[in-house]
Scaffold this motif. Structure first.
Motif, short mmCIF file in Angstrom:
data_model
loop_
_atom_site.label_atom_id
_atom_site.label_comp_id
_atom_site.label_asym_id
_atom_site.label_seq_id
_atom_site.Cartn_x
_atom_site.Cartn_y
_atom_site.Cartn_z
N MET A 1 48.37 26.88 50.23
CA MET A 1 48.64 27.28 51.61
C MET A 1 47.51 28.14 52.18
N MET A 2 46.80 28.82 51.31
CA MET A 2 45.78 29.75 51.79
C MET A 2 44.69 29.02 52.59
N LYS A 3 44.49 27.74 52.26
CA LYS A 3 43.47 26.95 52.95
C LYS A 3 43.81 26.77 54.42
N TYR A 4 45.11 26.81 54.74
CA TYR A 4 45.54 26.48 56.10
C TYR A 4 46.03 27.69 56.90
N ILE B 1 53.25 20.80 54.70
CA ILE B 1 53.24 22.00 53.86
C ILE B 1 54.38 22.93 54.27
N LEU B 2 54.56 23.09 55.58
CA LEU B 2 55.66 23.94 56.05
C LEU B 2 57.01 23.39 55.64
N LEU B 3 57.18 22.08 55.72
CA LEU B 3 58.46 21.47 55.34
C LEU B 3 58.76 21.71 53.86
N ARG B 4 57.72 21.65 53.02
CA ARG B 4 57.92 21.95 51.59
C ARG B 4 58.35 23.41 51.40
N TRP B 5 57.77 24.29 52.19
CA TRP B 5 58.13 25.70 52.09
C TRP B 5 59.58 25.92 52.53
N GLU C 1 57.28 9.11 57.53
CA GLU C 1 58.25 8.84 56.47
C GLU C 1 58.09 9.80 55.30
N SER C 2 56.86 10.18 55.01
CA SER C 2 56.65 11.11 53.89
C SER C 2 57.18 12.50 54.24
N GLU C 3 57.01 12.93 55.49
CA GLU C 3 57.54 14.22 55.92
C GLU C 3 59.06 14.22 55.86
N ALA C 4 59.66 13.13 56.32
CA ALA C 4 61.13 13.01 56.26
C ALA C 4 61.61 13.03 54.81
N ALA C 5 60.88 12.36 53.93
CA ALA C 5 61.28 12.31 52.51
C ALA C 5 61.17 13.66 51.84
N ILE C 6 60.29 14.51 52.34
CA ILE C 6 60.18 15.88 51.81
C ILE C 6 61.40 16.70 52.20
N CYS D 1 66.99 17.27 50.98
CA CYS D 1 67.45 18.64 50.74
C CYS D 1 68.35 19.11 51.88
N LEU D 2 67.95 18.82 53.12
CA LEU D 2 68.77 19.21 54.27
C LEU D 2 70.17 18.61 54.16
N THR D 3 70.24 17.34 53.81
CA THR D 3 71.53 16.66 53.69
C THR D 3 72.40 17.29 52.61
#
Length: 236
Positions: free
Chosen positions: A1-4, A45-49, A85-90, A94-96
């Motif tokens: 995350m530090m990169k961004y 990255i934010l979604l993973r966090w 699709e990859s963002e949704a899969a992240i 978990c949300l569900t």
């Protein structure tokens, strides 16, 4: 995350102190209107966090996340952004699953957030994630997922028509021991009956208790009509 992220923001978000994590979220929240493009660039990255926060037991931090996410989704909608699709899969599995959180206030926020997802991800693509929630081992997750299937049928029925075979899973929940699960399933099927009429039989005819289920749906739909249109029925 530090990169961004800026060093102070990075340090707060990855701190083991939840108060500092909340501070980090507040920094993001304040800066959201002016860093839209930057946020979109690091959205995965934010979604993973956010998923990590969902999996933790700290309610204070989770509630802050659930305060921030609707604003984030509103911003994405304003920008005309659609989740990949990859963002949704992240994020969506978990949300569900977390829809069945044991705190009612959290469940309410998660429910509204899930409804908001269809503004930045097609309802037809969101629907399968909700259906997976019907298979959860958490009864509350199954109840919330059944309610959300009803919501999608009610508000986005045309978009998910090709996937309504999944109503068989909803129908199977009417045989569960838990009364709240049965109630949620029947209410969702009643919503389906309202929109599809007798055509719904095509989707639930493989359920063993089909005949009793159909009669129950008809009773619920007639009750809905009586409550919603009493004057019309009296005049008729």
């Amino acid at each position: 995350m530090m990169k961004y992220f800026r060093e102070d923001l990075h340090r707060r978000l990855l701190s083991t102190d939840f108060k500092k994590q909340v501070d980090g979220l507040e920094l993001l929240q304040k800066g959201l209107p002016s860093i839209r493009k930057e946020i979109i660039e690091v959205l995965d990255i934010l979604l993973r966090w956010f998923v990590l926060q969902f999996c933790k037991s700290n309610t204070t931090c989770l509630l802050k996340v659930l305060e921030f996410l609707p604003e984030l989704f509103d911003m994405l909608q304003d920008e005309g952004y659609v989740l990949t699709e990859s963002e949704a899969a992240i994020f969506l599995p978990c949300l569900t699953e977390k829809l069945g959180h044991n705190i009612e206030k959290v469940r309410e926020k998660l429910r509204e957030l899930t409804k908001q997802v269809v503004n930045i991800y097609l309802a037809a693509k969101t629907f399968p994630y909700i259906v997976e929630g019907l298979r959860s081992k958490n009864n509350r997750t199954r109840i919330e997922s059944a309610d959300l299937v009803g919501f999608l049928i009610d508000h986005h029925g045309a978009e998910i028509t090709g996937q309504l075979k999944s109503l068989q899973i909803v129908a199977s929940l009417t045989a569960e021991r838990d009364g709240e699960i049965r109630k949620a399933a029947l209410n969702t099927l009643a919503t389906g009956y309202k929109h599809l009429g007798g055509y719904i039989i095509k989707y639930i005819c493989f359920v063993c208790s089909c005949r009793a289920l159909i009669f129950s749906l008809i009773r619920r739909f007639l009750l809905f009509v009586l409550i919603s249109f009493p004057l019309f029925l009296t005049i008729g």
